[in-house]
Design a protein around this motif. Structure first.
Motif, PDB file in Angstrom:
ATOM      1  N   GLU A  38       0.808  -1.213   0.000  1.00 20.52           N
ATOM      2  CA  GLU A  38       0.000   0.000   0.000  1.00 20.52           C
ATOM      3  C   GLU A  38       0.851   1.276   0.000  1.00 20.52           C
ATOM      4  O   GLU A  38       0.384   2.324  -0.454  1.00 20.52           O
ATOM      5  CB  GLU A  38      -0.909   0.019   1.225  1.00 20.52           C
ATOM      6  N   GLY A  39       2.052   1.192   0.496  1.00 23.40           N
ATOM      7  CA  GLY A  39       2.927   2.367   0.603  1.00 23.40           C
ATOM      8  C   GLY A  39       4.198   1.967   1.353  1.00 23.40           C
ATOM      9  O   GLY A  39       4.412   0.795   1.688  1.00 23.40           O
ATOM     10  N   GLU A  40       5.020   2.984   1.646  1.00 23.59           N
ATOM     11  CA  GLU A  40       6.242   2.694   2.389  1.00 23.59           C
ATOM     12  C   GLU A  40       5.897   2.315   3.816  1.00 23.59           C
ATOM     13  O   GLU A  40       5.179   3.036   4.512  1.00 23.59           O
ATOM     14  CB  GLU A  40       7.152   3.922   2.380  1.00 23.59           C
ATOM     15  N   HIS A  41       6.334   1.136   4.194  1.00 21.56           N
ATOM     16  CA  HIS A  41       6.053   0.555   5.509  1.00 21.56           C
ATOM     17  C   HIS A  41       4.541   0.361   5.747  1.00 21.56           C
ATOM     18  O   HIS A  41       4.089   0.364   6.901  1.00 21.56           O
ATOM     19  CB  HIS A  41       6.663   1.429   6.635  1.00 21.56           C
ATOM     20  N   VAL A  42       3.806   0.184   4.658  1.00 21.73           N
ATOM     21  CA  VAL A  42       2.367  -0.128   4.767  1.00 21.73           C
ATOM     22  C   VAL A  42       2.096  -1.334   3.865  1.00 21.73           C
ATOM     23  O   VAL A  42       2.423  -1.339   2.675  1.00 21.73           O
ATOM     24  CB  VAL A  42       1.480   1.051   4.348  1.00 21.73           C
ATOM     25  N   LEU A  43       1.459  -2.372   4.465  1.00 23.53           N
ATOM     26  CA  LEU A  43       1.266  -3.625   3.743  1.00 23.53           C
ATOM     27  C   LEU A  43      -0.066  -4.256   4.159  1.00 23.53           C
ATOM     28  O   LEU A  43      -0.473  -4.169   5.322  1.00 23.53           O
ATOM     29  CB  LEU A  43       2.422  -4.588   4.061  1.00 23.53           C
ATOM     30  N   THR A  44      -0.740  -4.915   3.215  1.00 28.38           N
ATOM     31  CA  THR A  44      -1.976  -5.648   3.498  1.00 28.38           C
ATOM     32  C   THR A  44      -1.744  -7.116   3.210  1.00 28.38           C
ATOM     33  O   THR A  44      -1.342  -7.491   2.096  1.00 28.38           O
ATOM     34  CB  THR A  44      -3.142  -5.133   2.627  1.00 28.38           C
ATOM     35  N   LEU A  45      -1.992  -7.940   4.231  1.00 21.39           N
ATOM     36  CA  LEU A  45      -1.871  -9.386   4.080  1.00 21.39           C
ATOM     37  C   LEU A  45      -3.243  -9.972   3.702  1.00 21.39           C
ATOM     38  O   LEU A  45      -4.292  -9.575   4.238  1.00 21.39           O
ATOM     39  CB  LEU A  45      -1.363 -10.013   5.364  1.00 21.39           C
ATOM     40  N   LEU A  46      -3.251 -10.957   2.799  1.00 19.03           N
ATOM     41  CA  LEU A  46      -4.477 -11.612   2.326  1.00 19.03           C
ATOM     42  C   LEU A  46      -4.476 -13.056   2.789  1.00 19.03           C
ATOM     43  O   LEU A  46      -3.561 -13.815   2.468  1.00 19.03           O
ATOM     44  CB  LEU A  46      -4.564 -11.552   0.800  1.00 19.03           C
TER      45      LEU A  46
END
Length: 213
Positions: A38-46
């Motif tokens: 999603e962005g720097e140091h932003v993540l979505t796990l599925l």
């Protein structure tokens, strides 16, 4: 770079599962199936969703951290459809659905009216055909000779009717013997002439009266 996942956030699967336990049972949470940067140091796990009735859906957990030295934290958890997930149709406002319903009803009424009109036209055509056939039958019957006699008349000739042959001579009726000597009645009054002796007697009486006078 944004196309590279933060390795610390990518490894925080246990943290994501623990966050999902707040909204769903553990037996509905499947394996990790992907991630989205999603962005720097932003993540979505599925994570796969094993809940009945939701094939193709997945649990999503968004994680982030401030910098390289900070720990991951949970931003959001939710259930979202995947590319092959079954989803409901887009919501349509009631006013739009009502307008579509009325349009469909008007169209159905117009189609029904057109079918009824076609049926009436076919009935009228069939009635016209029947009338034409009836007229033809009447014309055929009128062409027949109304004075035509039966087979007996055809077999015996024109002078035979009801068993009587008008061509044959009728027998002369027999006269009464007492009337045979009487003269034929005159045509004017139908009275018979008096006997001749009666006239002679009248003449004799007239002569006698003259002599006596």
């Amino acid at each position: 770079m944004l196309d590279q996942a933060d390795p610390t956030l990518l490894a925080a699967v246990d943290l994501a599962r623990a966050a999902l336990l707040d909204i769903t049972p553990a037996d509905t949470i499947g394996e990790l199936v992907g991630h989205v940067v999603e962005g720097e140091h932003v993540l979505t796990l599925l994570l796969d969703c094993t809940m009945p009735g939701y094939p193709g859906w997945r649990w999503t957990v968004s994680l982030s951290r401030v910098d390289e030295d900070s720990l991951p934290s949970v931003l959001e958890t939710e259930l979202t459809p995947g590319d092959e997930g079954l989803v409901a149709p887009d919501w349509i406002p009631w006013s739009d659905r009502l307008a579509d319903y009325r349009t469909a009803q008007e169209l159905a009424a117009a189609v029904a009216a057109a079918e009824t009109l076609d049926t009436d036209d076919e009935d009228d055509e069939s009635d016209d055909d029947e009338d034409d056939e009836s007229d033809d039958d009447e014309d055929d019957e009128s062409d027949e000779d109304p004075l035509a006699l039966d087979d007996d008349f055809d077999d015996h000739g024109e002078d035979v009717l009801d068993g009587i042959d008008f061509g044959e001579a009728l027998p002369t009726p027999e006269l009464n013997p007492a009337e045979a000597d009487e003269p034929e009645a005159e045509a004017d009054g139908g009275a018979r002439r008096p006997p001749a002796k009666s006239r002679r007697r009248k003449v004799v009486l007239e002569e006698d009266s003259e002599h006596q006078g």
